[in-house]
Scaffold this motif. Structure first.
Motif, PDB file in Angstrom:
ATOM      1  N   ALA A  91      23.834  29.456  31.492  1.00  0.00           N
ATOM      2  CA  ALA A  91      24.343  30.612  30.762  1.00  0.00           C
ATOM      3  C   ALA A  91      24.699  31.767  31.682  1.00  0.00           C
ATOM      4  N   HIS A  92      24.155  31.758  32.912  1.00  0.00           N
ATOM      5  CA  HIS A  92      24.300  32.909  33.790  1.00  0.00           C
ATOM      6  C   HIS A  92      24.216  32.426  35.243  1.00  0.00           C
ATOM      7  N   TYR A  93      25.132  32.869  36.086  1.00  0.00           N
ATOM      8  CA  TYR A  93      25.103  32.518  37.505  1.00  0.00           C
ATOM      9  C   TYR A  93      25.010  33.799  38.321  1.00  0.00           C
ATOM     10  N   VAL A  94      23.985  33.883  39.179  1.00  0.00           N
ATOM     11  CA  VAL A  94      23.782  35.050  40.030  1.00  0.00           C
ATOM     12  C   VAL A  94      24.047  34.640  41.469  1.00  0.00           C
ATOM     13  N   LEU A  95      25.008  35.305  42.104  1.00  0.00           N
ATOM     14  CA  LEU A  95      25.357  35.025  43.492  1.00  0.00           C
ATOM     15  C   LEU A  95      25.001  36.239  44.343  1.00  0.00           C
ATOM     16  N   ILE A  96      24.188  36.030  45.373  1.00  0.00           N
ATOM     17  CA  ILE A  96      23.891  37.116  46.297  1.00  0.00           C
ATOM     18  C   ILE A  96      24.957  37.122  47.385  1.00  0.00           C
ATOM     19  N   SER A  97      25.802  38.136  47.339  1.00  0.00           N
ATOM     20  CA  SER A  97      26.887  38.312  48.293  1.00  0.00           C
ATOM     21  C   SER A  97      26.462  39.359  49.317  1.00  0.00           C
ATOM     22  N   SER A  98      27.309  40.324  49.626  1.00  0.00           N
ATOM     23  CA  SER A  98      26.990  41.310  50.655  1.00  0.00           C
ATOM     24  C   SER A  98      27.974  42.471  50.578  1.00  0.00           C
ATOM     25  N   ILE A  99      27.561  43.672  51.025  1.00  0.00           N
ATOM     26  CA  ILE A  99      28.526  44.761  51.129  1.00  0.00           C
ATOM     27  C   ILE A  99      29.508  44.493  52.264  1.00  0.00           C
ATOM     28  N   SER A 100      29.248  43.490  53.080  1.00  0.00           N
ATOM     29  CA  SER A 100      30.215  43.086  54.100  1.00  0.00           C
ATOM     30  C   SER A 100      31.464  42.470  53.475  1.00  0.00           C
ATOM     31  N   ALA A 101      31.430  42.264  52.163  1.00  0.00           N
ATOM     32  CA  ALA A 101      32.587  41.693  51.480  1.00  0.00           C
ATOM     33  C   ALA A 101      33.769  42.658  51.421  1.00  0.00           C
ATOM     34  N   TYR A 102      33.535  43.951  51.666  1.00  0.00           N
ATOM     35  CA  TYR A 102      34.620  44.917  51.547  1.00  0.00           C
ATOM     36  C   TYR A 102      35.550  44.869  52.757  1.00  0.00           C
ATOM     37  N   GLN A 103      36.818  45.127  52.492  1.00  0.00           N
ATOM     38  CA  GLN A 103      37.837  45.023  53.531  1.00  0.00           C
ATOM     39  C   GLN A 103      37.673  46.085  54.611  1.00  0.00           C
ATOM     40  N   ASN A 104      37.442  47.315  54.206  1.00  0.00           N
ATOM     41  CA  ASN A 104      37.353  48.419  55.164  1.00  0.00           C
ATOM     42  C   ASN A 104      35.923  48.911  55.261  1.00  0.00           C
ATOM     43  N   GLN A 105      35.259  48.562  56.347  1.00  0.00           N
ATOM     44  CA  GLN A 105      33.855  48.916  56.535  1.00  0.00           C
ATOM     45  C   GLN A 105      33.686  50.305  57.160  1.00  0.00           C
ATOM     46  N   GLU A 106      34.791  50.987  57.419  1.00  0.00           N
ATOM     47  CA  GLU A 106      34.692  52.265  58.127  1.00  0.00           C
ATOM     48  C   GLU A 106      34.999  53.458  57.226  1.00  0.00           C
ATOM     49  N   VAL A 107      34.918  53.250  55.907  1.00  0.00           N
ATOM     50  CA  VAL A 107      35.093  54.363  54.976  1.00  0.00           C
ATOM     51  C   VAL A 107      33.820  54.529  54.164  1.00  0.00           C
ATOM     52  N   ALA A 108      33.537  55.759  53.786  1.00  0.00           N
ATOM     53  CA  ALA A 108      32.339  56.044  52.995  1.00  0.00           C
ATOM     54  C   ALA A 108      32.614  55.840  51.504  1.00  0.00           C
ATOM     55  N   ASN A 109      31.532  55.740  50.753  1.00  0.00           N
ATOM     56  CA  ASN A 109      31.581  55.691  49.286  1.00  0.00           C
ATOM     57  C   ASN A 109      32.309  54.457  48.753  1.00  0.00           C
ATOM     58  N   LEU A 110      32.127  53.316  49.400  1.00  0.00           N
ATOM     59  CA  LEU A 110      32.711  52.075  48.895  1.00  0.00           C
ATOM     60  C   LEU A 110      32.155  51.773  47.511  1.00  0.00           C
ATOM     61  N   CYS A 111      33.051  51.452  46.578  1.00  0.00           N
ATOM     62  CA  CYS A 111      32.668  51.114  45.207  1.00  0.00           C
ATOM     63  C   CYS A 111      33.032  49.666  44.910  1.00  0.00           C
ATOM     64  N   GLU A 112      32.495  49.154  43.819  1.00  0.00           N
ATOM     65  CA  GLU A 112      32.630  47.737  43.496  1.00  0.00           C
ATOM     66  C   GLU A 112      34.077  47.279  43.318  1.00  0.00           C
ATOM     67  N   ASN A 113      34.983  48.205  42.957  1.00  0.00           N
ATOM     68  CA  ASN A 113      36.382  47.803  42.744  1.00  0.00           C
ATOM     69  C   ASN A 113      37.274  48.056  43.955  1.00  0.00           C
ATOM     70  N   ASP A 114      36.687  48.409  45.099  1.00  0.00           N
ATOM     71  CA  ASP A 114      37.479  48.594  46.309  1.00  0.00           C
ATOM     72  C   ASP A 114      37.936  47.249  46.875  1.00  0.00           C
ATOM     73  N   ALA A 115      38.962  47.309  47.726  1.00  0.00           N
ATOM     74  CA  ALA A 115      39.562  46.092  48.271  1.00  0.00           C
ATOM     75  C   ALA A 115      38.538  45.259  49.036  1.00  0.00           C
ATOM     76  N   LEU A 116      38.635  43.948  48.859  1.00  0.00           N
ATOM     77  CA  LEU A 116      37.723  43.015  49.515  1.00  0.00           C
ATOM     78  C   LEU A 116      38.388  42.365  50.723  1.00  0.00           C
ATOM     79  N   ALA A 117      37.566  41.839  51.606  1.00  0.00           N
ATOM     80  CA  ALA A 117      38.060  41.163  52.802  1.00  0.00           C
ATOM     81  C   ALA A 117      38.934  39.974  52.416  1.00  0.00           C
ATOM     82  N   ASP A 118      39.886  39.695  53.269  1.00  0.00           N
ATOM     83  CA  ASP A 118      40.830  38.610  53.007  1.00  0.00           C
ATOM     84  C   ASP A 118      40.699  37.567  54.105  1.00  0.00           C
ATOM     85  N   ILE A 119      40.444  36.341  53.708  1.00  0.00           N
ATOM     86  CA  ILE A 119      40.295  35.255  54.678  1.00  0.00           C
ATOM     87  C   ILE A 119      40.857  33.982  54.051  1.00  0.00           C
ATOM     88  N   SER A 120      41.461  33.155  54.855  1.00  0.00           N
ATOM     89  CA  SER A 120      42.065  31.928  54.351  1.00  0.00           C
ATOM     90  C   SER A 120      41.004  30.887  54.010  1.00  0.00           C
TER      91      SER A 120
END
Length: 330
Positions: A91-120
């Protein structure tokens, strides 16, 4: 919560998994574990023994109905997709990811809807500093494909008792045992983390409330700085160690590696990832314990384990050499 849930936990029991299991046991849920069985500290629980990369072992869990599946150790999307049979009955799947998932790690106040890293998807399965976040994003996408009720946890640096990385642990250990301690001269640099026990409580609450979507799990941005960490370690341990601030430029010019040699040191714009927003998680109940509480409990754990050597940080000889060279130029 009106009833106990049947929960499958995928992963080990060394650190995050351990605290999750303890919290869910405390709440009375019916737990089954799927792991290699190398650290069986919960013999009372049903365990499916085997590597999560073995489809035959995963299939042993696929024939059962689960209220929730918690995945603590997915690093590659194929590992998530291998759970397809299990997730069809969950009924429910919990995945432990990371704040490293965000594309730009050098900006403050990253929120959940900010751009994510792109990898093939074709990127070779090798975890490096540049691929870790991207692979976590691919895991998140695979989770969304397989489950309409997925909860994505993006923790910051996870700390607390039983941490096998020794990153945060380096500082209370060093200050407790050192006489002269080299510290980077960045007292106001932001410090952000999540205690593994607070992470466990939030996940347990979120499962019981049937929360979905992504959540950053960190303490409040700007709540602590590097000087707070050093002061707290001195106060909790009662150490009189002399803390010697050393120029960041000097450290970098002498090949001192942020994180590897001096954990939690993030010079320049890279430190902005320690100002990630936790507003969404707080709105849904996240509570974080004090820095003092975390340091105190780590010190108690170190004492109980008689832990005298760490995997991370400067060696005593390297530290002494750097302090000698710094004294000559400062």
């Amino acid at each position: 919560m009106e009833e106990f849930m049947k929960i499958l936990i995928i992963g080990g029991t060394r650190f995050v998994g351990r605290h999750l299991v303890e919290e869910l046991i405390r709440r009375g849920h019916d737990l089954t574990m799927l792991n290699r069985g190398n650290n069986n500290i919960f013999p009372q629980l049903q365990t499916i023994t085997g590597d999560r990369n073995e489809q035959s072992r995963i299939d042993l869990a696929a024939g059962q109905k689960w209220d929730a599946v918690i995945d603590t150790c997915a690093y590659f999307p194929r590992q998530v997709r291998m759970l397809a049979g299990v997730l069809r009955s969950a009924a429910h799947y919990v995945l432990i990811s990371s704040i490293s998932a965000y594309q730009n790690q050098e900006v403050a106040n990253l929120c959940e809807n900010d751009a994510l890293a792109d990898i093939s998807e074709d990127t070779p399965e090798q975890i490096t500093e540049t691929t870790y976040g991207g692979f976590k994003v691919l895991c998140e996408k695979a989770a969304a494909e397989l489950s309409s009720a997925s909860l994505i946890i993006r923790p910051g640096l996870i700390v607390g008792p039983h941490d096998p990385t020794d990153r945060f642990t380096y500082w209370p250990h060093k200050i407790l045992h050192g006489e002269r301690v080299l510290v980077p001269d960045c007292p106001r640099a932001p410090l952000q983390f999540i205690d593994a026990r607070d992470l466990a409580v939030f996940i347990a609450d979120a499962i019981e409330k049937r929360c979905t979507g992504a959540y950053n799990l960190v303490n409040a941005p700007g709540e602590y700085c590097f000087a707070d960490l050093l002061e707290t370690c001195s106060r909790v341990t009662g150490s009189k160690a002399e803390k010697i601030p050393v120029s960041e430029d000097f450290l970098l010019k002498n090949g001192v590696e942020p994180w590897g040699d001096l954990p939690f040191w993030s010079p320049g714009p890279s430190g902005n990832f320690m100002l990630t927003s936790n507003r969404k998680a707080v709105a849904d109940g996240l509570k974080t314990r004090s820095l003092t509480g975390t340091v105190r409990d780590i010190c108690s754990w170190l004492a109980s384990e008689n832990k005298n050597t760490l995997k991370t940080g400067l060696s005593a000889a390297r530290e002494a050499q750097l302090l000698h060279e710094w004294a000559a130029v400062s």
